[in-house]
Design a protein around this motif. Sequence first.
Motif, mmCIF file in Angstrom:
data_model
loop_
_atom_site.group_PDB
_atom_site.id
_atom_site.type_symbol
_atom_site.label_atom_id
_atom_site.label_comp_id
_atom_site.label_asym_id
_atom_site.label_seq_id
_atom_site.Cartn_x
_atom_site.Cartn_y
_atom_site.Cartn_z
ATOM 1 N N LYS A 201 -2.031 55.661 19.357
ATOM 2 C CA LYS A 201 -1.918 54.970 20.623
ATOM 3 C C LYS A 201 -2.888 54.046 20.945
ATOM 4 O O LYS A 201 -3.949 54.477 20.833
ATOM 5 C CB LYS A 201 -1.188 55.992 21.807
ATOM 6 N N VAL B 112 4.863 50.737 17.551
ATOM 7 C CA VAL B 112 5.140 52.285 18.176
ATOM 8 C C VAL B 112 4.165 53.115 17.233
ATOM 9 O O VAL B 112 3.752 52.673 16.157
ATOM 10 C CB VAL B 112 6.428 52.651 17.470
ATOM 11 N N SER B 113 3.521 54.067 18.067
ATOM 12 C CA SER B 113 2.504 54.802 17.408
ATOM 13 C C SER B 113 3.280 56.119 16.608
ATOM 14 O O SER B 113 3.942 57.024 17.032
ATOM 15 C CB SER B 113 1.682 55.551 18.573
ATOM 16 N N ILE B 114 2.959 56.152 15.298
ATOM 17 C CA ILE B 114 3.628 57.169 14.498
ATOM 18 C C ILE B 114 2.115 57.453 13.717
ATOM 19 O O ILE B 114 1.795 57.264 12.635
ATOM 20 C CB ILE B 114 4.458 56.651 13.539
ATOM 21 N N PRO B 115 1.795 58.819 14.006
ATOM 22 C CA PRO B 115 0.411 59.312 13.601
ATOM 23 C C PRO B 115 0.751 59.905 12.210
ATOM 24 O O PRO B 115 -0.267 59.646 11.333
ATOM 25 C CB PRO B 115 0.044 60.469 14.550
ATOM 26 N N PRO C 277 5.499 62.245 22.340
ATOM 27 C CA PRO C 277 4.461 62.196 23.440
ATOM 28 C C PRO C 277 4.255 63.492 24.331
ATOM 29 O O PRO C 277 4.399 63.502 25.399
ATOM 30 C CB PRO C 277 4.774 60.967 24.126
ATOM 31 N N THR D 232 -9.395 57.636 28.378
ATOM 32 C CA THR D 232 -8.491 56.605 28.971
ATOM 33 C C THR D 232 -8.539 56.224 30.511
ATOM 34 O O THR D 232 -7.992 55.423 30.926
ATOM 35 C CB THR D 232 -7.032 56.867 28.944
ATOM 36 N N VAL E 298 -5.681 52.768 23.073
ATOM 37 C CA VAL E 298 -6.302 53.175 24.428
ATOM 38 C C VAL E 298 -6.571 52.369 25.270
ATOM 39 O O VAL E 298 -6.500 52.638 26.600
ATOM 40 C CB VAL E 298 -7.718 53.851 23.717
ATOM 41 N N LYS F 232 2.150 54.198 28.293
ATOM 42 C CA LYS F 232 1.129 54.924 27.936
ATOM 43 C C LYS F 232 1.380 56.392 27.402
ATOM 44 O O LYS F 232 0.689 57.117 27.096
ATOM 45 C CB LYS F 232 0.148 54.568 29.168
ATOM 46 N N GLY F 233 2.687 56.632 27.922
ATOM 47 C CA GLY F 233 3.332 57.851 27.296
ATOM 48 C C GLY F 233 3.662 57.984 25.720
ATOM 49 O O GLY F 233 2.895 58.619 25.115
ATOM 50 N N THR F 234 4.373 57.202 25.298
ATOM 51 C CA THR F 234 4.836 57.021 24.007
ATOM 52 C C THR F 234 4.033 56.129 23.303
ATOM 53 O O THR F 234 3.793 56.261 22.273
ATOM 54 C CB THR F 234 6.196 56.561 23.928
ATOM 55 N N ALA G 251 6.053 62.280 16.348
ATOM 56 C CA ALA G 251 5.797 61.235 17.082
ATOM 57 C C ALA G 251 6.044 61.467 18.763
ATOM 58 O O ALA G 251 6.214 60.461 19.438
ATOM 59 C CB ALA G 251 5.958 59.880 16.697
ATOM 60 N N THR H 64 2.801 62.840 32.675
ATOM 61 C CA THR H 64 3.319 62.170 31.759
ATOM 62 C C THR H 64 3.881 62.795 30.392
ATOM 63 O O THR H 64 4.920 62.694 29.802
ATOM 64 C CB THR H 64 2.449 60.967 31.176
ATOM 65 N N PHE H 65 2.913 63.989 30.073
ATOM 66 C CA PHE H 65 3.266 64.443 28.458
ATOM 67 C C PHE H 65 3.765 65.995 28.853
ATOM 68 O O PHE H 65 4.225 66.362 27.727
ATOM 69 C CB PHE H 65 1.776 64.581 27.861
ATOM 70 N N PHE I 250 3.557 65.992 16.437
ATOM 71 C CA PHE I 250 2.411 64.879 15.636
ATOM 72 C C PHE I 250 3.571 64.373 14.544
ATOM 73 O O PHE I 250 3.742 63.162 14.417
ATOM 74 C CB PHE I 250 1.411 65.823 15.024
ATOM 75 N N TYR J 31 12.610 58.965 28.039
ATOM 76 C CA TYR J 31 12.291 59.934 28.895
ATOM 77 C C TYR J 31 13.533 60.249 29.804
ATOM 78 O O TYR J 31 13.427 61.007 30.667
ATOM 79 C CB TYR J 31 11.254 59.263 30.004
#
Lengths: 543, 336
Positions: free
Chosen positions: A56, A233-236, B286, B108, A58, A208-210, B284, B118-119, B281, B194
Motif C-alpha cells: 500500500k 491495487v495492493s496485492i502483497p 485490509p 503514516t 504510504v 487508505k484502507g484497501t 489482500a 479502518t481495519f 495477506f 466496505y
Amino acid sequence: MKRRTFSVVAAGAITALLAAVLPQAAATAATGANCKLNTKLAQAQCDAVTMGILNKVVTFDDTKRSTVSDYQVNYPQQGLLWRFDENLVPRMDLLAKQDVTKDGKTIFQELKPGLKYSDGTPVTAEDVVASYDRVKKSGTSPFLGSVDSVVALSPTSIRWNLNQPWPDANWVMASNALFINPAGRQSQASYWDNPVSAGPMKLVSWDKGTGTIVQQVNPNYWAKPKVTQITYVSIPDAATRKLALQSGQVDYVFDLGYQGVQDLDKNTIRWFAQPLPGTYTLTVHTTSTTNPALQKAKNRQAISAAMDRAKVAKVAFFGTVLPSCAQTFIKGNPYHQCALPNDGKQDLALAKKLLAEAGNPNGFSFDMIVWARPGWPEAGLIIKEDLAKVGITANVTVKDAVAAQADLQRGNYQVMFTGNNAPTVVLQMYGWLVKGGYYTTGSRVLDATEPETVAGLAAAQAGINEAATAVSPAAVKAALLKANKAAYVVSNNIPITDRAVVSATRLPNNLLQATIPGEWLYLATNPLLSTQRGPAGTNNQRQ
Amino acid sequence: MATDAPSAVTTPVSADGQGGPRPQRTWEKVVRRSGRALIVAFMVMCLAFLLIRLTPGDPASAILGESATPESVALLKAQLGLDVDPLTQLRNYVVGITQGDLGTSTLTSMPVTEVVKTFLPVTLWLILVTVLMTIIISIPLALAIAVVRIPSLPYIFRTVTAIGLALPGFLVALLLLYQFGYVWAIAPIFGYDYNFPANLAYLWLPSVVNCIVLVPVLSRVLYSSLVDTLDEEFVETGIIRGVSGIRYFWFYVLRPSLAPTVVLLSYMMGVMVGSTVIIEFIFALPGIGRELVNAVLYRDYPVVQGIILVFGVLVVFLSLLGDIIASLLDPRVKLT
C-alpha cells in the motif's frame, strides 16, 4: 405449512444473498478497445487499466518516500523537468529548452509555455526552486550533490548553479530526485494527501484502507496519456498477484515469483524479466557496534570471495540475471568492467586467507536481513550455505520490504540482502560510496574508522568524482575502474548479481510498465516522449 | 471473595429456607463477571502501555536507528509522549484512551483510532462470517454423526477432521483461491468492499479457509459433548415421554451439549482476531492483523500498542460473552 413457508423464505433469502454476492466476483478490469496485448504502441489507447502493486502506498510526499510502490504510483502523476521515454532515455518533459555553459557549471532551463497543474494553477519557475529547496532541506536529496542552488530568473526561466560539471543532470532530473509541486502548498503536510499534478495523470482517489489508488488523465498535461485511468491495487502475495492477472482482474502485475510464469497464457499475457540498472547486494554496516567483526574490511572481502554468484543467478533468479564481477551492473552498460578478484567467482581459499588476515580464521557470525521479494530469500539462503563453507554463519531473517527498507535507512541491521539501481553507473556507485548518495544517508555505510576502509572509501570517492565530471567515454571508463577496485576494498556493498524483476501484462508493449530505473512506471503518451527534440548544448548523452 | 465465605451476621436465607448463602441471581453474576473482565481489560491496557516502554534501549532510538541525531530522537520522544516521567505517561495514556486518543502512527501519520476504525471492521466481518459458517456446518455435522448410529462414521469423521486440522492455512487458501477465484471465477482474487452485503463477496472464500480449521475443532468438541449427553438419563426420559422433533433435539440433546462449544468458540474468535493475518495477506484484505504485522515490522509502536490494546479488550469481551451464553444455555454451567 408453517415449516414449509419458513423453508421457502429461508431458501429465497439464501438465493438472494448469493445473487448479490457472486456476480460481483466475476467482475474484471476493463481495458478498452485498442488495448490488446499485441496492439502496436503507436495505435494503443486504453480506457481503464488496473495494476497490481506490492505494498500500500504510504505517502505521496517525495521527501518521505519509503517503498517501491510509492515511487511507482508517484511517477505518472508527478511533474518532472525531464522524464524517461520508452527507451529509457531522458527527454524534456516540463522543459522547452535547456542549455549548459561551456564549463559545465551552470544550467539554464526554460519551462514549456502555459504549463498548468491539474487544478488549473500555473506551473512556475518558483515552484521548481521551492521543490528543490524542500528536497535539499529534507536531507533526502539523492544525486543532487552537484547542485549549489537553483534560482528563478523569470516565471518560466531557471538557473542551476553547480559546484562541478554534472553530466548526469538529465538522468537525475528524470528520476525521483525532484518532483515539481506548487511553491505555496508543498510545505503543508495535508497537501500530500491529495496533491495536484503536473504529470500525465492526476490523483482521483486514495483509499487508505484497501490501499486502492485511482489516477485519471491530467487534462492540463502537455501530452495525452495513452491510458485514461489507472487503478492501483495492493496485492502483497506474489501468487495472488499472478492469479489476479490470470483471472483478468488486473492488467499488469509487478514482481511475480519465478516459478510458474511460464504457464501463463501466451495469447493474452506477456511476462518478462525486466533488467534493472543495478545489482543485488549484501550491504554491510561497517560501523556496527553489535558486530565488530563486520568493521574489518578483510572480513567483508571474505564474504565477497566465499559466495557463489553464478549459483545465485542460476538457482534463485532462474538465470534471468548475470553474476556480478564489479559494483556496477553488466547488462546494457557500456562502461562495465570486472573489478572483483577472480572476476567475482567463488574462491574459498581466498576467503579463508582473508579471514585469517582479519584475525578471524575460524570465521564469525552475523545477522542478515533479506527483503521478502521473489527470489531474494532463496538467494539469501544460497549465500548462507556458501559462507558456512568458510566458517561464517549468517543468521537469516526475511522481512517485509517496507520494514527492511526502513531498517536500512535507519542503520538497524548488520548485513542486508538488498538491491540497488540508478539511472547511470556513476550514480549507482555514488549511491553507496559518496556522502549524500541515495543509500548512504542513515545506513551508516560510510562512517568506518578502520584505516583500510577509510583509505578505500577515499579512493572510491575520488574515482567516482572523476567519472562524474569526465566527458569522454574512455575517461569515464578508466575512472570507474579505479572506483570499482576501491569499492571492493571497502566492500560495504558487496555485489552479487545483476537485477531483474519479473512482471506480466495484458497490455500493449511499453504502454504502462515498470521499466524505468528505480522500478518506476513508464506511461506512454501521445506524442511519445521519444519524439521530443533533444536538448541543445548538452554534452551528457551517456548512460 | 467475601460472598464465598458466609458471614455469621449477614448470611441471607436461601430460597429453600434452610440458611446458608443466598444463591446469586444471574444478573448479579453477570455484573460480577463483567467487573472482573474490566479489571483484566485494565491490566491489558497497562501491558500495552508497558510494551513500548520495555523495548530494549530507548524506543525512539530503536525507531530512528543508529544514524539518528539526538535532536531527532528528542523530537520523536516528545511525539510519542516519552519525554515525561512514567507516571505522567501512564496518566496521559489513560486520559488519551478515555478521549479516544491512542496516539499517531509514526509511519503514516494516521491517528491510531483511525487505523483501528479502518481495519478492525474488516477482520471482525471476516470472523463473523467464519463463525456463522462454522456454526452452520459444525452443528448439523456433529449432530448427525452423534445421532446416526453407523459404527464406521465416527472414524471417518475423525480422519477427515484430522486432515482438515493438519492442512496448512496458506496452502488451503492458495488452492481455494485458484479453484474458486480463477478456475470457476466465482470469487474475487483480492480486495474488499466496505459496504454490506457487497463485502460478503470478498469474505466468503477467506471464511471457508478459516472454516477448514475451525469446523474440525468445533465439531469434534460438540460431537464429544453430544455423545455424553445422549447417554444421560434425562434424554432417555424424554424419549419415553414421547418428545420428538425439534423440541427433542434442541432441549434434550443440543442445548445441554453446547456449553463447551460456545466457550471454545468465543476463545477461538479471540484468537482469530490476530491469527487471520495470513488469510488477510493472501486475499489482500485490509484487516487489522496485517496492519499489526506491518506495524511490528516497521517499529510503529503507537500502532502496535493501540492494536494490542484493542485485541486484548476484544478477547476479554468475547470470553465474557462466551461464558454468559454458555451459562444461559446450560444451567449446570456456573458463571463464576
